[in-house]
Design an enzyme around this catalytic site. Sequence first.
Site, PDB file in Angstrom:
ATOM      1  N   THR A 250      -8.624  -6.969  -1.499  1.00 26.89           N
ATOM      2  CA  THR A 250      -7.766  -6.464  -2.630  1.00 26.89           C
ATOM      3  C   THR A 250      -7.469  -7.114  -3.790  1.00 26.89           C
ATOM      4  OG1 THR A 250      -6.457  -7.319  -0.963  1.00 26.89           O
ATOM      5  CG2 THR A 250      -6.765  -5.024  -0.791  1.00 26.89           C
TER       6      THR A 250
ATOM      7  N   VAL B 161      -0.130   0.130  -3.979  1.00 22.15           N
ATOM      8  CA  VAL B 161      -1.095   1.117  -4.811  1.00 22.15           C
ATOM      9  C   VAL B 161      -2.302   1.155  -3.751  1.00 22.15           C
ATOM     10  CG1 VAL B 161      -2.163  -0.671  -6.005  1.00 22.15           C
ATOM     11  CG2 VAL B 161      -1.864   1.577  -7.024  1.00 22.15           C
TER      12      VAL B 161
ATOM     13  N   GLU C 280      -3.128   2.333  -0.999  1.00 23.38           N
ATOM     14  CA  GLU C 280      -3.340   3.307  -0.083  1.00 23.38           C
ATOM     15  C   GLU C 280      -2.989   4.978  -0.898  1.00 23.38           C
ATOM     16  OE1 GLU C 280      -2.519   1.436   4.355  1.00 23.38           O
ATOM     17  OE2 GLU C 280      -1.044   2.612   3.212  1.00 23.38           O
TER      18      GLU C 280
HETATM   19 MO1  MOS Z   1      -3.248  -0.226   6.547  1.00 25.35          MO
HETATM   20  S1  MOS Z   1      -4.145   1.458   7.596  1.00 25.35           S
HETATM   21  O1  MOS Z   1      -1.595  -0.514   7.215  1.00 25.35           O
HETATM   22  O2  MOS Z   1      -4.394  -1.592   6.724  1.00 25.35           O
END
Ligand code: MOS
Length: 765
Positions: free
Chosen positions: A493, A723, A725
Site C-alpha cells: 500500500t 483511501v 478501500e
Molecule cells: Mo481489509 S478487508 O480490513 O484488509
Amino acid sequence: MKFDTPATSNPIDQLKVVGQPVSRIDGPLKTTGTAPYAYDRYDVVPNQAYGYVLGSAIAKGRIVSMNLAAAKASPGVITIVTAENAGKLAKGNLNTALLLGGPEIQHYHQAVAVVVAETFEQARAAAHLIHVNYARAKGLFDLTSEKPKGTPKDVFGAAGETSVGNFDKAFSAAPVRLDKTYSTAHESHSMLEPHATVAAWDGDQLTLWTSNQMIDWGVSDMALTLSIPKEKIRLISSYIGGGFGAKLFLRTDALMAALAARAARRPVKVALQRALVPNNTVHRSATIQRIKIGAARDGQITAIGHESWSGNLPGGGAEAGAVQTRALYAGANRMTSNRVATLDLPEANAMRAPNEAPGLAALEIAIDEMAEKLGMDPIEFRIKNDTQVVPDSPPKPASNDPQSEKPQDQEKHNPHPPFSIRQLTQCFQVGAERFGWNKRNTKPGLVRDGRWLVGMGVASAFRDNIVAKSAARVKLDKRGHVTVETDMTDIGTGSYTIIAQTAAEMMGVPLEKVTVRLGDSSFPVSAGSGGQWGGNSSTSGVYAACVKLREAVAQEAKTQLAKTQQADFNINDAIFADGQIRSGSHSISLGELAGSKGLVAEDTIEFGDLDKRYHQSTFGAHFVEVGVDAATGETRVRRMLAVCAAGRILNPKTARSQVIGAMTMGVGAALMESLEVDKRFGYFVNHDLAGYEVPVHADIPHQEVIFLDETDPISSPMKAKGVGELGICGAAAAVANAIYNATGVRVRDYPITLDKLIAKMPTRV
Ligand code: MOS
C-alpha cells in the site's frame, strides 16, 4: 497523545514532504527481487525443513481414521502433525473455524495434517500417501435456499437491524417505487503472495516470519491457540505480497509451521499451495440483497429499505450489504437489516471494503433504476438526496468489541450526527465535467462504435473512516538520521513511504535521512493494515512520537546553549528544517544534539470521541464507459474515472495506486469474479487463478483518479482519512450501470458475464 479535539495547524501542514507524489521507498527492493517475503527467509535460521498442508476432502463430518504409515516411510519425511498428536489447541479469537481440523471437520480443505520433510517435493509426495477415512455428514451449501433462516448479526460493533420512522407505510404511500433483488458472488482475495510462514523455536520462544496484516492480532491469537504467553512469540512480517483482508488473522500456514517446527525440533517453512487458499482460508461471502425505494415525483426519497443476506459457518459474521444505506442518502423512513444464514462452506470474512463493496454494488444499481423510473439523471437524483447529517446512526451495542459503546455512551448517542466533511456532490460535479457525462445518451442501447454498443454509468463511492490507536518509536542518531519503528505493515500500500514522509516532515530532514522499520512484534503496536484505517492511524502514531522527539531535541538544544550562556533559546518557537533546530539566531544540527547516545521517543496516538460526535466517511464518484460486443455480449471497460474526497492525501502517487487497484477489483467483481460452489460436496470448484478470473492489465485500458482538495481536522492530526478501500466501493455498480446504458439489459446478478446479456441484446450483427 490523546486526540480529542479537532487538529489545529501543525508541522504536517508545511507539506514539504507529506502530500508529495514520492515513489515508494521500497520500490527498488521489490523490482530487484530483494525484498524478503516470508517464504524467501531462507537466511534467518539454518536447517529449515518443509511443511506441506493436507486439506480435508470433505466439507462436513468426521475423520474416522488416518493411515500415516506410507507417508511416514516416504523418503525425506521427518514428522507428520495431525490433531491427534498436536497437543491441545484453542481457537483464536478472530478465527471462526479451527485452523487444524479433526476428528470433526468444519469445511472443505480445512487442514488435517502437515507433513514435514527435507524438501518441498518430498513433503508433497508424502502428503498424497496419507489415507484418510472420512464419515461425511450432510452440509448446507446454498445461500439461496438457506436465506430464509438467516438471523440478524451485528457488524463491526454496529447493529444488525435498524429502523427509522415508518418504512412500510411510507413505501406503500410513495408514488414512485422500486422493489428489486440483487445478488453478488462468493469472492476470493486472490492476492499474489499465498499465505506463508517460516517458524522456529528457541526453547519455548517462537519466532514466525510470516505474511500478516495485523501483527498484534496475529501474536495474540497464536498465543491463545497454543496457550503460551504473548511474550514468547515474535512475529515478523516485513513485506507482504497483498492481503485484501485474507491476512488480517492468524491462518493455517502460521499455526502449522509452528506445530511442525515444534514436532520436528527444527525450523519449518510452510506455504499454502495456491489451490488450497480459497477453501482453506477465507473468502467474501456471496450476498442476496433486496432493496426498496419510494420517492415523491420530484425525486425526493421518502422511504429506503435494504435487506442483505450472507452466509457463514456457525459463529461467523455478516457480509453486511445494508450498512452504507444508513448513511448515504436522505429519506425520513428507513430500514436496514443484515442477516447471516448458516453455511458449511469455508469461513467467510473481511475482503477489501467488507460490507460496502457488495452493498454498493447492489444499492447503486437500485439508485440508477430509480432515477430512470423518475425520469431523472442519475447524478441529479443522487445530489437531490444528499444529506449532511447521518439519517440512521444506530448506537453501537455494548459488547466486548473495543469499538462498541458503553451503556452510558449509548444514552448520549446522537442518532443523526453530522459528517465531519462530506463532498459527495462535489465529486459528481467535478467528475461529470471531466468525464464528459453530458455526452451520455440517456436512452440505452443506441450508441454504436463499430461492433460495440457503448454506454456510460456512474455510482457513488462511500466508505467509513475508522481511526485506531497506533504507537511508534523514533530514534535520532549522531548523523542526524531518523529511524522509525512500529509494527505497522505494508501490504503493498505504501506504508513505508508515507511513514517516512511523516517523520521527514516532522523532524525537518530529507526523506533519504529516514529509515522505516515495520512489521515486527518487537516494535510498538500500531493500528495495522485493515479497514482502510492503517495509513491515517499509523502516520498519526508516528506524528505523536515525533512530537515527543521534537520536545527532547528542543530540550537538549536549550540545555546545550545554556552551558554557553546563550540562554535565549525558546523551545516553543523552535523550527525543524534542513536537519537543524532553529530558534531566533541559534541553530544546531540534529545530529550534534543526538550525540553518540542518540535520542529516542515513543508515543501512541489515542483517539477520543470525535468519531462519535461526527460521522467520518470518505466519498467518491465513479464514472465508467464500457463497450459491449453486440454479437457476443462480451463487455470491455473502455475508461474509468474516480473522483475521491478522502481528507488530506498523504501521497498522491501511492493513493492513486490504491484507488486504481481498487477500481480494478471492482471491475473483477462486476464482470468475472465468482467462486462457484459445488452444492453436492460443498466446496469452491474454481480454486486457483486459472479458474478464478481476475482482471489483468489488458482488461483495464484507461483509469483516472482525481482527489478533491480536502483536509479533515476531525479525523487526526494528519487531517487524512482512509483511501485504500474507497476505490472499490461502487465501482462494480458503475460498470453494471454502464452496461445497462450500452445495451438496455439490466442484470442484477453479479458477475455480469455474457450469458446473462446475450439473449436480450438489442441488436444482432
Ligand atoms: Mo481489509 S478487508 O480490513 O484488509
